[in-house]
Scaffold this motif. Structure first.
Motif, PDB file in Angstrom:
ATOM      1  N   UNK A   1     -42.442 111.320  35.683  1.00  0.00           N
ATOM      2  CA  UNK A   1     -41.106 111.543  35.769  1.00  0.00           C
ATOM      3  C   UNK A   1     -40.460 111.034  36.891  1.00  0.00           C
ATOM      4  N   UNK A   2     -41.212 111.064  38.247  1.00  0.00           N
ATOM      5  CA  UNK A   2     -40.580 110.465  39.373  1.00  0.00           C
ATOM      6  C   UNK A   2     -40.303 109.143  39.511  1.00  0.00           C
ATOM      7  N   UNK A   3     -41.229 108.309  38.788  1.00  0.00           N
ATOM      8  CA  UNK A   3     -40.829 106.969  38.688  1.00  0.00           C
ATOM      9  C   UNK A   3     -39.481 106.489  37.964  1.00  0.00           C
ATOM     10  N   UNK A   4     -39.655 107.309  36.637  1.00  0.00           N
ATOM     11  CA  UNK A   4     -38.458 106.908  35.934  1.00  0.00           C
ATOM     12  C   UNK A   4     -37.281 107.410  36.483  1.00  0.00           C
ATOM     13  N   UNK A   5     -36.972 108.313  36.946  1.00  0.00           N
ATOM     14  CA  UNK A   5     -35.929 108.860  37.744  1.00  0.00           C
ATOM     15  C   UNK A   5     -35.470 108.142  38.965  1.00  0.00           C
ATOM     16  N   UNK A   6     -36.452 107.924  39.621  1.00  0.00           N
ATOM     17  CA  UNK A   6     -36.132 106.915  40.807  1.00  0.00           C
ATOM     18  C   UNK A   6     -35.693 105.639  40.479  1.00  0.00           C
ATOM     19  N   UNK A   7     -36.267 105.137  39.437  1.00  0.00           N
ATOM     20  CA  UNK A   7     -36.258 103.921  39.135  1.00  0.00           C
ATOM     21  C   UNK A   7     -34.606 103.729  38.488  1.00  0.00           C
ATOM     22  N   UNK A   8     -34.316 104.744  37.762  1.00  0.00           N
ATOM     23  CA  UNK A   8     -32.937 104.918  37.244  1.00  0.00           C
ATOM     24  C   UNK A   8     -31.732 105.223  38.377  1.00  0.00           C
ATOM     25  N   UNK A   9     -32.239 105.972  39.255  1.00  0.00           N
ATOM     26  CA  UNK A   9     -31.151 105.975  40.203  1.00  0.00           C
ATOM     27  C   UNK A   9     -30.892 104.809  41.166  1.00  0.00           C
ATOM     28  N   UNK A  10     -31.878 103.806  41.268  1.00  0.00           N
ATOM     29  CA  UNK A  10     -31.745 102.679  41.991  1.00  0.00           C
ATOM     30  C   UNK A  10     -31.615 102.598  43.429  1.00  0.00           C
ATOM     31  N   UNK A  11     -32.698 103.191  44.270  1.00  0.00           N
ATOM     32  CA  UNK A  11     -32.799 103.185  45.677  1.00  0.00           C
ATOM     33  C   UNK A  11     -33.008 101.899  45.993  1.00  0.00           C
ATOM     34  N   UNK A  12     -33.281 101.648  47.501  1.00  0.00           N
ATOM     35  CA  UNK A  12     -33.463 100.387  47.966  1.00  0.00           C
ATOM     36  C   UNK A  12     -35.038 100.100  47.841  1.00  0.00           C
ATOM     37  N   UNK A  13     -35.652 101.226  47.647  1.00  0.00           N
ATOM     38  CA  UNK A  13     -37.330 101.029  47.469  1.00  0.00           C
ATOM     39  C   UNK A  13     -38.008 102.384  46.789  1.00  0.00           C
ATOM     40  N   UNK A  14     -38.761 102.362  46.129  1.00  0.00           N
ATOM     41  CA  UNK A  14     -39.581 103.383  45.857  1.00  0.00           C
ATOM     42  C   UNK A  14     -40.830 103.498  46.369  1.00  0.00           C
ATOM     43  N   UNK A  15     -41.207 104.365  47.358  1.00  0.00           N
ATOM     44  CA  UNK A  15     -42.387 104.556  48.038  1.00  0.00           C
ATOM     45  C   UNK A  15     -43.464 105.090  47.204  1.00  0.00           C
ATOM     46  N   UNK A  16     -44.502 104.582  47.012  1.00  0.00           N
ATOM     47  CA  UNK A  16     -45.575 105.272  46.428  1.00  0.00           C
ATOM     48  C   UNK A  16     -47.032 105.654  47.359  1.00  0.00           C
ATOM     49  N   UNK A  17     -47.330 106.750  47.270  1.00  0.00           N
ATOM     50  CA  UNK A  17     -48.546 107.081  48.308  1.00  0.00           C
ATOM     51  C   UNK A  17     -49.964 106.657  47.640  1.00  0.00           C
ATOM     52  N   UNK A  18     -50.669 106.324  48.583  1.00  0.00           N
ATOM     53  CA  UNK A  18     -52.216 105.999  48.338  1.00  0.00           C
ATOM     54  C   UNK A  18     -52.262 104.926  47.333  1.00  0.00           C
ATOM     55  N   UNK A  19     -51.960 103.689  47.622  1.00  0.00           N
ATOM     56  CA  UNK A  19     -51.803 102.663  46.450  1.00  0.00           C
ATOM     57  C   UNK A  19     -53.099 102.048  46.900  1.00  0.00           C
ATOM     58  N   UNK A  20     -54.237 101.967  46.084  1.00  0.00           N
ATOM     59  CA  UNK A  20     -55.430 101.324  46.411  1.00  0.00           C
ATOM     60  C   UNK A  20     -55.790 100.114  46.056  1.00  0.00           C
TER      61      UNK A  20
ATOM     62  N   UNK B   1     -36.383 120.033  41.466  1.00  0.00           N
ATOM     63  CA  UNK B   1     -34.924 120.173  42.234  1.00  0.00           C
ATOM     64  C   UNK B   1     -34.931 119.003  43.275  1.00  0.00           C
ATOM     65  N   UNK B   2     -36.154 118.708  43.995  1.00  0.00           N
ATOM     66  CA  UNK B   2     -36.158 117.471  44.825  1.00  0.00           C
ATOM     67  C   UNK B   2     -35.882 116.333  44.220  1.00  0.00           C
ATOM     68  N   UNK B   3     -36.460 116.079  43.115  1.00  0.00           N
ATOM     69  CA  UNK B   3     -36.262 114.588  42.403  1.00  0.00           C
ATOM     70  C   UNK B   3     -34.663 114.503  41.985  1.00  0.00           C
ATOM     71  N   UNK B   4     -33.963 115.723  41.769  1.00  0.00           N
ATOM     72  CA  UNK B   4     -32.606 115.579  41.352  1.00  0.00           C
ATOM     73  C   UNK B   4     -32.028 115.381  42.585  1.00  0.00           C
TER      74      UNK B   4
END
Length: 299
Positions: free
Chosen positions: A91-110, A58-61
């Motif tokens: 699934x988050x990456x795919x949906x967010x990329x399709x929505x086209x926000x200004x940025x996608x924020x990813x936690x714990x990038x190492x 639901x949050x993703x939608x």
């Protein structure tokens, strides 16, 4: 201040203030609606920590619908996905990329390799060019490799400090002034600035202690952060105020530039303003102040 502003006042249109960056749980539709009226520079529509497992879909939608709505004015809209390796990440990456926000924020990038993998996944899912990547720096590995991570892709345009997780990883205590974290904060700043990207400070957890928030904002501004991540709408105003140039700073910036240009026009080798020597580096800083002020006013 990010590389987007380094061209000075001529680059007003390309610089986006990030004084206040507010996390919102995307499962909370009431919070998403209220956010449309907040004077916040950027929103992180959260699918991760603030969302229970049974509310992830639901949050993703909701987050994607908010991005597509066009109802948030000039506020920068980003979506924080669940972490690499989690059951929701792909699934988050795919949906967010399709929505086209200004940025996608990813936690714990190492690592830089993780950045490249994330960018490849975004592009495979059809992310438009405007959709950038913001990497959260939350572990000792990330801090020690900050420059390599920041330089891994042109699509990566900002670091976001995850200071609570970093504090936990270090085994440090939460103390006023953040002495145990200063080395990590500084190394992250150095890595970001070496690569020319923005860097946003971590959260202040006590939503009732606005004096404490303000003090930490002042510390962050003095260190060089572009702004602060926030967890409550009541924290927006102090962050906006602290990370914006004061009227005196704007006036001095204009005066310094005028004094320098006048001295150069007269063929003088040295310029002064209010009794102090003015060099090119001071002019560059003054131009950044004016660029920031103009961008804030444009909001």
């Amino acid at each position: 201040m990010s590389v987007e502003s380094q061209a000075g006042p001529a680059a007003y249109g390309s610089f986006r203030p990030r004084r206040s960056v507010l996390y919102l749980p995307s499962s909370n539709e009431r919070a998403l609606e209220k956010a449309k009226t907040l004077p916040v520079d950027a929103l992180i529509l959260d699918l991760e920590d603030a969302v229970a497992p049974d509310a992830k879909a639901t949050a993703r939608e909701n987050a994607c619908a908010a991005v597509r709505s066009g109802e948030y004015g000039r506020t920068e809209l980003t979506i924080r996905v669940n972490g690499i390796g989690s059951e929701w990440h792909d699934a988050d990456i795919a949906a967010a990329a399709a929505a086209g926000p200004d940025a996608i924020v990813v936690p714990k990038v190492n690592s830089a390799e993780e950045v490249r993998q994330l960018v490849a996944a975004m592009e495979a899912a059809g992310a438009p060019d405007k959709t950038k990547l913001w990497a959260m720096i939350e572990t000792p590995d990330a801090v020690l490799d900050a420059r390599e991570i920041a330089s891994a892709s042109e699509r990566l345009t900002a670091f976001v400090l995850g200071t609570n997780d970093l504090n936990k990883e270090l085994g440090a205590e939460l103390v006023p002034g953040r002495q145990p974290l200063l080395t990590a904060l500084s190394l992250t700043l150095l890595g970001a600035r070496a690569a020319g990207i923005a860097v946003i400070d971590g959260v202040w957890m006590d939503v009732k202690d606005l004096d404490g928030l303000r003090a930490e904002c002042v510390q962050g501004r003095e260190m060089g952060f572009d702004g602060k991540t926030l967890i409550h709408p009541g924290q927006v105003e102090p962050a906006n105020e602290v990370f914006a140039p004061s009227a005196e700073q704007v006036e001095d910036a204009r005066g310094l530039i005028e004094a320098f240009e006048a001295a150069m026009a007269e063929g003088k080798g040295v310029a002064t303003y209010k009794g102090k020597l003015v060099e090119n580096l001071h002019v560059d800083t003054a131009k950044k102040v004016l660029a920031t002020d103009a961008a804030i006013r444009a909001l």
